[in-house]
Each structure stands twice: as C-alpha cells, then as structure tokens.
Design a protein around this motif. Structure first.
Motif, PDB file in Angstrom:
ATOM      1  N   GLU A 225     173.310  82.489  52.045  1.00 28.22           N
ATOM      2  CA  GLU A 225     173.267  83.954  52.031  1.00 28.22           C
ATOM      3  C   GLU A 225     172.739  84.475  50.693  1.00 28.22           C
ATOM      4  O   GLU A 225     171.930  85.397  50.647  1.00 28.22           O
ATOM      5  CB  GLU A 225     174.661  84.529  52.305  1.00 28.22           C
TER       6      GLU A 225
ATOM      7  N   THR B  98     170.821  82.836  48.618  1.00 32.81           N
ATOM      8  CA  THR B  98     169.405  82.484  48.538  1.00 32.81           C
ATOM      9  C   THR B  98     168.562  83.492  49.287  1.00 32.81           C
ATOM     10  O   THR B  98     167.531  83.964  48.792  1.00 32.81           O
ATOM     11  CB  THR B  98     169.169  81.070  49.098  1.00 32.81           C
ATOM     12  N   LEU B  99     169.004  83.860  50.474  1.00 34.61           N
ATOM     13  CA  LEU B  99     168.275  84.851  51.270  1.00 34.61           C
ATOM     14  C   LEU B  99     168.223  86.187  50.539  1.00 34.61           C
ATOM     15  O   LEU B  99     167.170  86.832  50.468  1.00 34.61           O
ATOM     16  CB  LEU B  99     168.935  85.020  52.640  1.00 34.61           C
ATOM     17  N   THR B 100     169.343  86.591  49.963  1.00 40.08           N
ATOM     18  CA  THR B 100     169.399  87.845  49.212  1.00 40.08           C
ATOM     19  C   THR B 100     168.455  87.783  48.012  1.00 40.08           C
ATOM     20  O   THR B 100     167.726  88.745  47.738  1.00 40.08           O
ATOM     21  CB  THR B 100     170.835  88.130  48.743  1.00 40.08           C
ATOM     22  N   SER B 101     168.437  86.667  47.325  1.00 42.02           N
ATOM     23  CA  SER B 101     167.549  86.506  46.170  1.00 42.02           C
ATOM     24  C   SER B 101     166.086  86.555  46.593  1.00 42.02           C
ATOM     25  O   SER B 101     165.260  87.169  45.926  1.00 42.02           O
ATOM     26  CB  SER B 101     167.835  85.186  45.459  1.00 42.02           C
ATOM     27  N   GLU B 102     165.766  85.910  47.698  1.00 40.31           N
ATOM     28  CA  GLU B 102     164.382  85.916  48.183  1.00 40.31           C
ATOM     29  C   GLU B 102     163.951  87.331  48.559  1.00 40.31           C
ATOM     30  O   GLU B 102     162.823  87.738  48.285  1.00 40.31           O
ATOM     31  CB  GLU B 102     164.232  84.970  49.367  1.00 40.31           C
ATOM     32  N   GLU B 103     164.850  88.079  49.176  1.00 40.08           N
ATOM     33  CA  GLU B 103     164.539  89.473  49.532  1.00 40.08           C
ATOM     34  C   GLU B 103     164.311  90.303  48.272  1.00 40.08           C
ATOM     35  O   GLU B 103     163.391  91.124  48.216  1.00 40.08           O
ATOM     36  CB  GLU B 103     165.659  90.070  50.374  1.00 40.08           C
ATOM     37  N   ALA B 104     165.145  90.097  47.276  1.00 46.10           N
ATOM     38  CA  ALA B 104     165.003  90.837  46.022  1.00 46.10           C
ATOM     39  C   ALA B 104     163.676  90.493  45.342  1.00 46.10           C
ATOM     40  O   ALA B 104     162.981  91.376  44.844  1.00 46.10           O
ATOM     41  CB  ALA B 104     166.171  90.536  45.087  1.00 46.10           C
TER      42      ALA B 104
ATOM     43  N   GLN C 121     160.962  89.462  46.794  1.00 45.38           N
ATOM     44  CA  GLN C 121     159.892  90.065  47.592  1.00 45.38           C
ATOM     45  C   GLN C 121     159.752  91.548  47.268  1.00 45.38           C
ATOM     46  O   GLN C 121     158.639  92.051  47.120  1.00 45.38           O
ATOM     47  CB  GLN C 121     160.160  89.865  49.084  1.00 45.38           C
ATOM     48  N   LYS C 122     160.869  92.253  47.148  1.00 42.04           N
ATOM     49  CA  LYS C 122     160.826  93.680  46.816  1.00 42.04           C
ATOM     50  C   LYS C 122     160.232  93.885  45.428  1.00 42.04           C
ATOM     51  O   LYS C 122     159.457  94.820  45.202  1.00 42.04           O
ATOM     52  CB  LYS C 122     162.212  94.296  46.911  1.00 42.04           C
TER      53      LYS C 122
ATOM     54  N   LYS D 187     158.086  91.888  43.943  1.00 44.47           N
ATOM     55  CA  LYS D 187     156.652  91.617  44.046  1.00 44.47           C
ATOM     56  C   LYS D 187     155.912  92.832  44.593  1.00 44.47           C
ATOM     57  O   LYS D 187     154.842  93.193  44.106  1.00 44.47           O
ATOM     58  CB  LYS D 187     156.389  90.409  44.953  1.00 44.47           C
ATOM     59  N   GLU D 188     156.477  93.462  45.610  1.00 43.04           N
ATOM     60  CA  GLU D 188     155.856  94.656  46.189  1.00 43.04           C
ATOM     61  C   GLU D 188     155.802  95.791  45.168  1.00 43.04           C
ATOM     62  O   GLU D 188     154.788  96.477  45.045  1.00 43.04           O
ATOM     63  CB  GLU D 188     156.619  95.087  47.442  1.00 43.04           C
TER      64      GLU D 188
END
Length: 75
Positions: A16, A18-24, A26-27, A29-30
């Motif tokens: 969980e 890791t998923l949260t970190s990946e989402e952060a 990605q945001k 990067k955008e």
C-alpha cells in the motif's frame, strides 16, 4: 500461524505504501512537466516582448533622426 498473519499484514502495508509513493511520484512528475511548459511559454512571451521593444526603439530612433533633419532645415 500468528507470525504468518503478521508478515502478511506487513507485506500488505508495504504494498500500500509503495502504491501511494508511486502515485505521489507520478503527480510530482506531472507537476514538474506543467512547470516546464509554463516556463517555456513565459520565456517565449518574454522573447516576443523584447523583440517588439527593439522594434519600437528602432522606430523611435528613426523619428528622432527625422525630427533633427526638420530642425536643421528650418535653421
């Protein structure tokens, strides 16, 4: 059995996070991409304004030359 359950819970939590970190990431990067686009647009606008300013200054110099020529003729 309790150790397995505990390990599974830790693994689930790690996934969980890791998923949260990946989402952060990605945001971020955008947001960085958007910032670069805005920076490029701003630089382009500044360049265009500088070019227009140069044109105006050249025209003003030309008007000054015309006015000084008129003054010399009148003298």
């Amino acid at each position: 059995r309790p150790r397995i359950v505990s390990s599974e819970n830790k693994l689930r939590l790690a996934l969980e996070l890791t998923l949260t970190s990946e989402e952060a990431v990605q945001k971020l990067k955008e947001a960085l991409g958007d910032a670069w686009k805005e920076s490029d647009s701003s630089a382009l606008r500044e360049q265009l304004v500088q070019e227009k300013l140069q044109e105006v200054l050249i025209k003003c110099d030309g008007l000054g030359d015309i006015n000084s020529g008129l003054t010399d003729d009148a003298a």
